[in-house]
Motif scaffolding. Structure first.
Motif, PDB file in Angstrom:
ATOM      1  N   GLN A 117      28.326 -10.531  29.970  1.00 44.64           N
ATOM      2  CA  GLN A 117      27.280 -10.965  30.902  1.00 44.64           C
ATOM      3  C   GLN A 117      26.394 -12.052  30.280  1.00 44.64           C
ATOM      4  O   GLN A 117      26.119 -12.027  29.082  1.00 44.64           O
ATOM      5  N   SER A 118      25.958 -12.996  31.106  1.00 48.39           N
ATOM      6  CA  SER A 118      24.978 -14.001  30.665  1.00 48.39           C
ATOM      7  C   SER A 118      23.609 -13.566  31.158  1.00 48.39           C
ATOM      8  O   SER A 118      23.448 -13.222  32.332  1.00 48.39           O
ATOM      9  N   HIS A 119      22.627 -13.598  30.282  1.00 47.74           N
ATOM     10  CA  HIS A 119      21.279 -13.179  30.666  1.00 47.74           C
ATOM     11  C   HIS A 119      20.330 -13.717  29.597  1.00 47.74           C
ATOM     12  O   HIS A 119      20.694 -13.773  28.422  1.00 47.74           O
ATOM     13  N   ARG A 120      19.104 -14.070  29.981  1.00 49.64           N
ATOM     14  CA  ARG A 120      18.188 -14.627  28.967  1.00 49.64           C
ATOM     15  C   ARG A 120      17.596 -13.528  28.084  1.00 49.64           C
ATOM     16  O   ARG A 120      17.010 -13.793  27.046  1.00 49.64           O
ATOM     17  N   MET A 121      17.740 -12.264  28.503  1.00 49.15           N
ATOM     18  CA  MET A 121      17.303 -11.150  27.662  1.00 49.15           C
ATOM     19  C   MET A 121      18.539 -10.358  27.213  1.00 49.15           C
ATOM     20  O   MET A 121      19.663 -10.707  27.561  1.00 49.15           O
ATOM     21  N   SER A 122      18.293  -9.283  26.455  1.00 49.61           N
ATOM     22  CA  SER A 122      19.450  -8.509  25.991  1.00 49.61           C
ATOM     23  C   SER A 122      19.084  -7.029  25.881  1.00 49.61           C
ATOM     24  O   SER A 122      17.939  -6.697  25.573  1.00 49.61           O
ATOM     25  N   SER A 123      20.047  -6.156  26.134  1.00 53.54           N
ATOM     26  CA  SER A 123      19.808  -4.722  26.053  1.00 53.54           C
ATOM     27  C   SER A 123      20.643  -4.100  24.951  1.00 53.54           C
ATOM     28  O   SER A 123      21.828  -4.411  24.791  1.00 53.54           O
ATOM     29  N   LEU A 124      19.982  -3.208  24.194  1.00 51.21           N
ATOM     30  CA  LEU A 124      20.591  -2.572  23.024  1.00 51.21           C
ATOM     31  C   LEU A 124      20.555  -1.069  23.181  1.00 51.21           C
ATOM     32  O   LEU A 124      19.742  -0.538  23.935  1.00 51.21           O
ATOM     33  N   CYS A 125      21.397  -0.397  22.410  1.00 51.26           N
ATOM     34  CA  CYS A 125      21.403   1.069  22.421  1.00 51.26           C
ATOM     35  C   CYS A 125      21.588   1.575  20.994  1.00 51.26           C
ATOM     36  O   CYS A 125      22.489   1.126  20.287  1.00 51.26           O
ATOM     37  N   ARG A 126      20.700   2.469  20.572  1.00 49.51           N
ATOM     38  CA  ARG A 126      20.846   3.120  19.264  1.00 49.51           C
ATOM     39  C   ARG A 126      21.243   4.572  19.476  1.00 49.51           C
ATOM     40  O   ARG A 126      20.760   5.206  20.410  1.00 49.51           O
TER      41      ARG A 126
ATOM     42  N   ARG B 176      29.012  18.122  19.177  1.00 54.75           N
ATOM     43  CA  ARG B 176      27.941  17.297  18.641  1.00 54.75           C
ATOM     44  C   ARG B 176      27.340  16.480  19.780  1.00 54.75           C
ATOM     45  O   ARG B 176      28.079  15.960  20.630  1.00 54.75           O
ATOM     46  N   SER B 177      26.035  16.360  19.783  1.00 55.12           N
ATOM     47  CA  SER B 177      25.373  15.601  20.831  1.00 55.12           C
ATOM     48  C   SER B 177      24.699  14.358  20.261  1.00 55.12           C
ATOM     49  O   SER B 177      24.650  14.169  19.039  1.00 55.12           O
ATOM     50  N   LEU B 178      24.209  13.517  21.137  1.00 55.82           N
ATOM     51  CA  LEU B 178      23.522  12.291  20.736  1.00 55.82           C
ATOM     52  C   LEU B 178      22.320  12.082  21.639  1.00 55.82           C
ATOM     53  O   LEU B 178      22.330  12.486  22.800  1.00 55.82           O
ATOM     54  N   ARG B 179      21.302  11.429  21.085  1.00 47.68           N
ATOM     55  CA  ARG B 179      20.237  10.879  21.930  1.00 47.68           C
ATOM     56  C   ARG B 179      20.423   9.363  21.919  1.00 47.68           C
ATOM     57  O   ARG B 179      20.591   8.765  20.854  1.00 47.68           O
ATOM     58  N   PHE B 180      20.441   8.775  23.119  1.00 49.59           N
ATOM     59  CA  PHE B 180      20.632   7.325  23.211  1.00 49.59           C
ATOM     60  C   PHE B 180      19.283   6.668  23.440  1.00 49.59           C
ATOM     61  O   PHE B 180      18.578   7.021  24.385  1.00 49.59           O
ATOM     62  N   GLU B 181      18.931   5.753  22.552  1.00 47.56           N
ATOM     63  CA  GLU B 181      17.670   5.023  22.730  1.00 47.56           C
ATOM     64  C   GLU B 181      18.012   3.624  23.237  1.00 47.56           C
ATOM     65  O   GLU B 181      18.586   2.825  22.496  1.00 47.56           O
ATOM     66  N   HIS B 182      17.682   3.392  24.496  1.00 48.33           N
ATOM     67  CA  HIS B 182      17.970   2.084  25.109  1.00 48.33           C
ATOM     68  C   HIS B 182      16.748   1.185  25.012  1.00 48.33           C
ATOM     69  O   HIS B 182      15.622   1.636  25.198  1.00 48.33           O
ATOM     70  N   GLU B 183      16.974  -0.087  24.738  1.00 49.38           N
ATOM     71  CA  GLU B 183      15.862  -1.031  24.621  1.00 49.38           C
ATOM     72  C   GLU B 183      16.304  -2.403  25.128  1.00 49.38           C
ATOM     73  O   GLU B 183      17.426  -2.831  24.865  1.00 49.38           O
ATOM     74  N   THR B 184      15.407  -3.070  25.859  1.00 50.82           N
ATOM     75  CA  THR B 184      15.669  -4.460  26.266  1.00 50.82           C
ATOM     76  C   THR B 184      14.745  -5.371  25.467  1.00 50.82           C
ATOM     77  O   THR B 184      13.549  -5.099  25.365  1.00 50.82           O
ATOM     78  N   VAL B 185      15.310  -6.411  24.879  1.00 54.06           N
ATOM     79  CA  VAL B 185      14.507  -7.343  24.075  1.00 54.06           C
ATOM     80  C   VAL B 185      14.423  -8.700  24.784  1.00 54.06           C
ATOM     81  O   VAL B 185      15.279  -9.034  25.606  1.00 54.06           O
ATOM     82  N   GLY B 186      13.398  -9.463  24.435  1.00 48.80           N
ATOM     83  CA  GLY B 186      13.115 -10.715  25.140  1.00 48.80           C
ATOM     84  C   GLY B 186      13.971 -11.893  24.707  1.00 48.80           C
ATOM     85  O   GLY B 186      13.876 -12.975  25.273  1.00 48.80           O
TER      86      GLY B 186
END
Ligand code: FAD
Ligand code: UDP
Length: 398
Positions: free
Chosen positions: A316-325, A275-285
């Motif tokens: 990690q500390s950062h003012r933005m954040s990164s997500l993965c679906r 089984r495979s996956l597509r990873f959708e990465h996104e950085t939010v403000g």
């Protein structure tokens, strides 16, 4: 010699002739060839090197660490390229071994599932039950009695569906497992082994951790850094962006192969399903997007299975954040062996070929077609190294 020269030439074009790796290999080929720089391959390479033998590691990807690879994204946030990897193990040996290459940060993963407009603890626990059914469950005994009233006897528990229905009944099965599993595997839970859903327990306590292993932690500076330390040895040469097929086998001694076992044998008996996956990465403000590390989406109406916010995992500390679906797919990189009787039977035929193949050891999630966690792969590689490599025992623990 011509084939080796051609390989070195291609590698030099990709990486620059100054790569120290190339000089080692061009001088004389290695005692061992390891295919794949994931956990299985890297642990084997380290053990081989520490026992005093020379080893070439190749990976067709342009990086080491296999599916555990992490890196900083454009915003400078450490992300896992191939989806969230959380380290957990009950093995003191595996933890002690990896601790030679990394420090750790304590991390206990928590998951909420979005069900009927609520975010509820997953695995199902006392809190999940009392919120969903709006019942008062003051203690574990009350939750246990309540679960008993929901559970449905199913005779012999064989499938992933049987496993859940017999533990929590049909309503919870449909809400939490049916849609998620159909998406994740492209199969109904009745077509998968019980081992798939048995990964997720049901609890009568209010413990809302995803794992209950003795050791739960993340490599302090990330997985890739840990792999760099593991592979940083004068006996180890690493070539990324190089496929096994490009390497002249005759220049090497024993082969450790951690790629897909069916590909090694040119799919002689047909393809083993992965089984495979597509990873959708996104950085939010915004600094934080999710209340916990991962939010699962068991509903069939949502096309992805889960969203992970990496900063929960990495600290990690950062003012933005990164997500993965994660969007499950049938085509693409092979990520998950699919556990069911039909595939096990097909794998048995490849396993027989693998056992008969002289001078080759098959290892890892793809090489042995087993749905293993990282720590299990490390354990498998350490045990294999003890059997396979002369002098390993004398070369220091483990
Ligand atoms: P891999 O990491 O897949 O490494 C195999 C390597 O071989 C790859 O880099 C590949 O490029 C290379 N290769 C294959 N064929 C060739 C070839 N012909 N030539 C050259 N190179 C080749 N485990 C956990 O413990 N905790 C988690 O939270 C967790 N989360 C996961 C989430 C996802 C989305 C996935 C897919 C897996 C997760 N795992 C997790 C499992 C973990 O990824 C595996 O246990 C581990 O990566 C297996 O290591 P490996 O070395 O067997 O395989
Ligand atoms: N699962 C589910 N609903 C969930 C979580 C898991 O149905 O909310 C099932 C699903 O079949 C999944 C399996 O349980 O593939 C194992 O879950 P796990 O979180 O261990 O999957 P992994 O992290 O390995 O992808």
């Amino acid at each position: 010699h011509a084939a080796m020269a051609a390989l070195l030439h291609r590698a030099a074009q990709r990486h620059g002739a100054a790569a120290p790796a190339l000089r080692v290999v061009s001088a004389k080929a290695a005692d061992y060839l390891v295919v794949g720089a994931g956990f299985a391959g890297a642990v084997m390479a380290e053990r081989i090197a520490s026992a005093g033998h020379r080893v070439l590691v190749v990976d067709r990807r342009d990086h080491i660490a296999g599916n555990a690879y992490d890196h900083q994204d454009a915003a400078g946030i450490l992300i896992h390229k191939y989806g969230p990897h959380i380290f957990h193990t009950n093995s003191d040996e595996v933890l002690a071994y990896l601790s030679r290459f990394t420090q750790w940060r304590p991390y206990e993963h928590r998951v909420l599932a979005e069900v009927e407009g609520q975010l509820l603890p997953m695995p199902i626990n006392r809190t999940t039950l009392s919120r969903l059914f709006e019942v008062d469950l003051p203690d574990d005994a009350a939750a246990e009695a309540f679960l008993k009233s929901l559970a449905e006897p199913v005779g012999e528990v064989k499938t992933a569906k049987d496993f859940v229905i017999s533990a929590v009944g049909r309503r919870l099965y449909e809400l939490f497992f049916e849609g998620y599993t159909r998406k994740q595997w492209g199969l109904d839970p009745s077509q998968l082994d019980r081992s798939v859903t048995a990964r997720v327990p049901t609890r009568t306590s209010a413990d809302d951790r995803y794992f209950t292993d003795k050791h739960q932690c993340m490599p302090l500076h990330g997985y890739t850094r840990m792999f760099e330390n593991m592979l940083d040895h004068r006996n180890i040469t690493v070539m990324t962006g190089v496929d096994f097929r490009e390497v002249p086998r005759a220049n090497f001694g024993h082969l450790v192969y951690t790629g897909p076992v069916d590909a090694y044998f040119d799919h002689r008996y047909g393809r083993l399903p992965y089984r495979s996956l597509r990873f959708e990465h996104e950085t939010v403000g915004q600094e934080w997007a999710l209340p916990v590390g991962t939010v699962n989406q068991p509903s069939a109406d949502v096309p992805f299975t889960r969203t992970t916010e990496f900063k929960h995992l990495t600290g990690q500390s950062h003012r933005m954040s990164s997500l993965c679906r994660e969007f499950p797919m049938s085509e693409g990189d092979p990520y998950y062996p699919i556990p069911n009787p039909e595939n096990a039977a097909l794998y048995k035929r490849y396993e027989a070929l693998a056992d008969a193949e002289k001078g080759v050891t098959f290892l890892g999630r793809l090489g042995t077609y087993r749905y293993m966690n990282m720590d299990q792969v490390v354990g498998q590689a350490l045990a294999t190294a003890r059997r396979l490599i002369p002098a390993t025992r004398d070369a220091g623990a483990p």
